[in-house]
Design a protein around this motif. Structure first.
Motif, PDB file in Angstrom:
ATOM      1  N   ARG A  33       0.846  -1.195   0.000  1.00  0.00           N
ATOM      2  CA  ARG A  33       0.000   0.000   0.000  1.00  0.00           C
ATOM      3  C   ARG A  33       0.883   1.247   0.000  1.00  0.00           C
ATOM      4  O   ARG A  33       1.807   1.345   0.801  1.00  0.00           O
ATOM      5  N   PRO A  34       0.613   2.220  -0.883  1.00  0.00           N
ATOM      6  CA  PRO A  34       1.445   3.431  -0.909  1.00  0.00           C
ATOM      7  C   PRO A  34       1.233   4.292   0.331  1.00  0.00           C
ATOM      8  O   PRO A  34       0.145   4.308   0.904  1.00  0.00           O
ATOM      9  N   ASN A  35       2.287   4.985   0.723  1.00  0.00           N
ATOM     10  CA  ASN A  35       2.206   5.953   1.812  1.00  0.00           C
ATOM     11  C   ASN A  35       2.826   7.251   1.303  1.00  0.00           C
ATOM     12  O   ASN A  35       4.046   7.436   1.382  1.00  0.00           O
ATOM     13  N   ALA A  75       7.215   8.530   0.987  1.00  0.00           N
ATOM     14  CA  ALA A  75       8.015   8.457  -0.241  1.00  0.00           C
ATOM     15  C   ALA A  75       7.227   9.048  -1.407  1.00  0.00           C
ATOM     16  O   ALA A  75       6.010   8.931  -1.449  1.00  0.00           O
ATOM     17  N   GLN A 119       5.847   9.320  -5.327  1.00  0.00           N
ATOM     18  CA  GLN A 119       5.223   8.324  -6.187  1.00  0.00           C
ATOM     19  C   GLN A 119       6.245   7.505  -6.972  1.00  0.00           C
ATOM     20  O   GLN A 119       6.139   6.286  -7.056  1.00  0.00           O
ATOM     21  N   TYR A 139       7.940   4.871  -4.787  1.00  0.00           N
ATOM     22  CA  TYR A 139       7.008   3.780  -4.489  1.00  0.00           C
ATOM     23  C   TYR A 139       6.855   2.858  -5.685  1.00  0.00           C
ATOM     24  O   TYR A 139       6.950   1.634  -5.561  1.00  0.00           O
ATOM     25  N   GLU A 140       6.639   3.432  -6.858  1.00  0.00           N
ATOM     26  CA  GLU A 140       6.397   2.616  -8.051  1.00  0.00           C
ATOM     27  C   GLU A 140       7.633   1.802  -8.438  1.00  0.00           C
ATOM     28  O   GLU A 140       7.513   0.647  -8.854  1.00  0.00           O
ATOM     29  N   LYS A 175      10.062   0.735  -6.344  1.00  0.00           N
ATOM     30  CA  LYS A 175      10.214  -0.336  -5.355  1.00  0.00           C
ATOM     31  C   LYS A 175       9.147  -1.414  -5.542  1.00  0.00           C
ATOM     32  O   LYS A 175       9.442  -2.606  -5.490  1.00  0.00           O
ATOM     33  N   ALA A 176       7.904  -0.992  -5.778  1.00  0.00           N
ATOM     34  CA  ALA A 176       6.815  -1.954  -5.946  1.00  0.00           C
ATOM     35  C   ALA A 176       7.054  -2.847  -7.159  1.00  0.00           C
ATOM     36  O   ALA A 176       6.788  -4.054  -7.111  1.00  0.00           O
ATOM     37  N   TRP A 213      -1.053   4.289  -6.652  1.00  0.00           N
ATOM     38  CA  TRP A 213      -0.856   5.566  -5.969  1.00  0.00           C
ATOM     39  C   TRP A 213      -2.195   6.301  -5.944  1.00  0.00           C
ATOM     40  O   TRP A 213      -2.905   6.326  -6.948  1.00  0.00           O
TER      41      TRP A 213
END
Length: 70
Positions: free
Chosen positions: A28-30, A34, A36, A39-40, A42-43, A58
């Motif tokens: 789940r993004p936070n 971090a 966008q 996050y993307e 790493k995901a 996101w």
């Protein structure tokens, strides 16, 4: 979620929002922690390693910060 080893050898688990996402393999993004792009990236890497992950998108509009009223 966070985990740390205490000086006495015990593990301390911090899960202020519970452990359901961990057990359900949900990422789940936070937006507070971090941007966008981070996050993307790493995901995508995590998804290659664990294809069974559910990666949530996101948010279109960041959730409002909550806290004590001033």
């Amino acid at each position: 979620m966070g985990v740390r080893l205490e000086p006495d050898g015990r593990w301390r688990v911090y899960a202020p929002h519970g452990l359901a996402d961990v057990f359900d393999l949900v990422v789940r993004p936070n937006p507070v922690l971090a941007p966008q792009g981070v996050y993307e990236t790493k995901a995508a890497r995590w998804r290659q390693q664990w294809p069974e992950l559910t990666v949530l998108a996101w948010p279109a509009v960041p959730a409002p910060l909550t806290g004590p009223s001033s």
